[in-house]
Design an enzyme around this catalytic site. Sequence first.
Site, PDB file in Angstrom:
ATOM      1  N   ASP A   1       3.301  -4.629   8.007  1.00  0.00           N
ATOM      2  CA  ASP A   1       2.082  -3.850   7.823  1.00  0.00           C
ATOM      3  C   ASP A   1       0.917  -4.817   8.048  1.00  0.00           C
ATOM      4  O   ASP A   1       0.597  -5.640   7.191  1.00  0.00           O
ATOM      5  CB  ASP A   1       2.057  -3.261   6.410  1.00  0.00           C
ATOM      6  CG  ASP A   1       0.738  -2.549   6.102  1.00  0.00           C
ATOM      7  OD1 ASP A   1      -0.210  -2.667   6.915  1.00  0.00           O
ATOM      8  OD2 ASP A   1       0.654  -1.902   5.055  1.00  0.00           O
TER       9      ASP A   1
ATOM     10  N   HIS B   1       0.880  -1.178   0.000  1.00  0.00           N
ATOM     11  CA  HIS B   1       0.000   0.000   0.000  1.00  0.00           C
ATOM     12  C   HIS B   1       0.922   1.234   0.000  1.00  0.00           C
ATOM     13  O   HIS B   1       2.041   1.181   0.516  1.00  0.00           O
ATOM     14  CB  HIS B   1      -0.824  -0.049   1.298  1.00  0.00           C
ATOM     15  CG  HIS B   1      -1.881   0.997   1.429  1.00  0.00           C
ATOM     16  ND1 HIS B   1      -1.608   2.285   1.815  1.00  0.00           N
ATOM     17  CD2 HIS B   1      -3.221   0.932   1.274  1.00  0.00           C
ATOM     18  CE1 HIS B   1      -2.744   2.968   1.881  1.00  0.00           C
ATOM     19  NE2 HIS B   1      -3.737   2.174   1.554  1.00  0.00           N
TER      20      HIS B   1
ATOM     21  N   LYS C   1     -10.206  -0.535  10.715  1.00  0.00           N
ATOM     22  CA  LYS C   1     -10.428  -1.699   9.849  1.00  0.00           C
ATOM     23  C   LYS C   1     -10.793  -2.933  10.673  1.00  0.00           C
ATOM     24  O   LYS C   1     -10.981  -4.021  10.127  1.00  0.00           O
ATOM     25  CB  LYS C   1      -9.168  -1.976   9.021  1.00  0.00           C
ATOM     26  CG  LYS C   1      -8.852  -0.863   8.004  1.00  0.00           C
ATOM     27  CD  LYS C   1      -7.658  -1.245   7.174  1.00  0.00           C
ATOM     28  CE  LYS C   1      -7.064  -0.076   6.410  1.00  0.00           C
ATOM     29  NZ  LYS C   1      -7.856   0.330   5.246  1.00  0.00           N
TER      30      LYS C   1
ATOM     31  N   GLN D   1      -4.265  -5.233   7.054  1.00  0.00           N
ATOM     32  CA  GLN D   1      -5.268  -6.190   6.565  1.00  0.00           C
ATOM     33  C   GLN D   1      -5.215  -7.529   7.283  1.00  0.00           C
ATOM     34  O   GLN D   1      -6.122  -8.341   7.115  1.00  0.00           O
ATOM     35  CB  GLN D   1      -5.104  -6.410   5.052  1.00  0.00           C
ATOM     36  CG  GLN D   1      -5.353  -5.181   4.212  1.00  0.00           C
ATOM     37  CD  GLN D   1      -6.731  -4.562   4.434  1.00  0.00           C
ATOM     38  OE1 GLN D   1      -7.666  -5.205   4.916  1.00  0.00           O
ATOM     39  NE2 GLN D   1      -6.860  -3.284   4.126  1.00  0.00           N
TER      40      GLN D   1
ATOM     41  N   CYS E   1      -4.856   2.648  -3.468  1.00  0.00           N
ATOM     42  CA  CYS E   1      -3.573   3.092  -2.883  1.00  0.00           C
ATOM     43  C   CYS E   1      -2.478   2.039  -3.077  1.00  0.00           C
ATOM     44  O   CYS E   1      -1.630   1.850  -2.201  1.00  0.00           O
ATOM     45  CB  CYS E   1      -3.706   3.432  -1.402  1.00  0.00           C
ATOM     46  SG  CYS E   1      -4.812   4.787  -1.080  1.00  0.00           S
TER      47      CYS E   1
END
Length: 407
Positions: free
Chosen positions: A199, A122, A225, A202, A364
């Site tokens: 990261d 991203h 999220k 997600q 993104c």
Amino acid sequence: MPDIQQIRADFPILHQQVHDKPLIYLDSTATSQKPRQVIEAMARYYQEDNANVHRGIHSLAERATASYEGARLKVARFIHAPSPKEIIFVRNTTEAINLVANAWGRAHLKPGDEVLITQMEHHSNIVPWQLVTQATGATLRYVPITRQGELDFAALDQLLTERTKIFAFTAMSNVLGTINPVAELIKKAHAVGAITLVDGAQSVPHLTTDVQALDADFLAFSGHKMLGPTGAGVLYGKRELLEAMPPFLGGGEMIREVFMDQSTWNTIPHKFEAGTPAIAEVIGLGAAVDYLTNIGMDWIHAHEQELVSYAWDRLSAIEGLRILGPEPARRGGLLAFTLEGVHPHDIAAVLDMFGVAVRAGHHCAQPVHDFFGIPATARASFYLYNTLEEVDVLTEALEKARAVFGV
Ligand code: PLP
């Protein structure tokens, strides 16, 4: 065993009509919906406890501080961090990565050093590293991806060298859905003496996360999220790294003492939380963690696997539809796709007429789209409140979109 209708009853926003059709929310990868438990926890704070945290002696300030620090403990347990001191509250994943790129990066990177990221990141795990490598003279390198939408592991082994100082990568791609083998990647990085930033934007909302089992050095994720409000995100960092790092933002709360000519720093986590934090939002995130824990991350993952496998089969049967990324067993609960002859923005606009909310664009992640030679995709993403029936409506709406555009 959680009951899907009971789960759905907890999300007030889901019970509405869009263009006279029941809302089908398939955009949780961008942001999740919030259960009433989260909304009520935030309202309760404002109605009963509202005060600034840490500095107060009065009862409201003590209650606010207890709730805020209680949320830190919940988050630490949720990701199996050894200590709540290793949980830094920030606004979102983007801010967490910028914090590491600036505080750690500017202190450690120099010409000749390399920062390794991947082609499936991203923008928030690309741009901060572009900025810090430009500022320090270090070099930014990318692990390429394959046509299947997975990391090129042979290239990775070539790219990871003793020059690599940090390997920053996503645990799960927000476009390809690919779930990366995080523990293995961290092991490879550690073998050449590099540290890692994962990261988890997600992955943390959808999969069990254990930073100790992974041996992760840094982990970044966003509360919004994972059923929490916007404005509260997390940076986990190993204690020794956080303690050795200089601050990122200066101001109140992050200092021990301030003199006219210099200042000294507070202990972690406060050293990295300058100014008044997003108190209500962090409390809301704590309630979101409680909610996810009660449902169970294993159930959530299994539910999403069922949805994505079913959606894969149904969408693949649509003529001209092409899904990016690996097969369902190796991906999380999202599908980004193109439909021959229809622009992704038009797909999203037509689906909206059927009450179906999907996202369209480059999400993104422009380098991923460039790799596949396409400017944009449409993306349907699933969470614990979605159902197989909703996948049926998505499929039928896509068939109708084909008819509308005459393809
Ligand atoms: N990383 C990934 C993989 C994402 O999917 C996102 C958001 O979609 C981010 C980072 C950035 O998250 P935020 O906008 O909450 O900072």
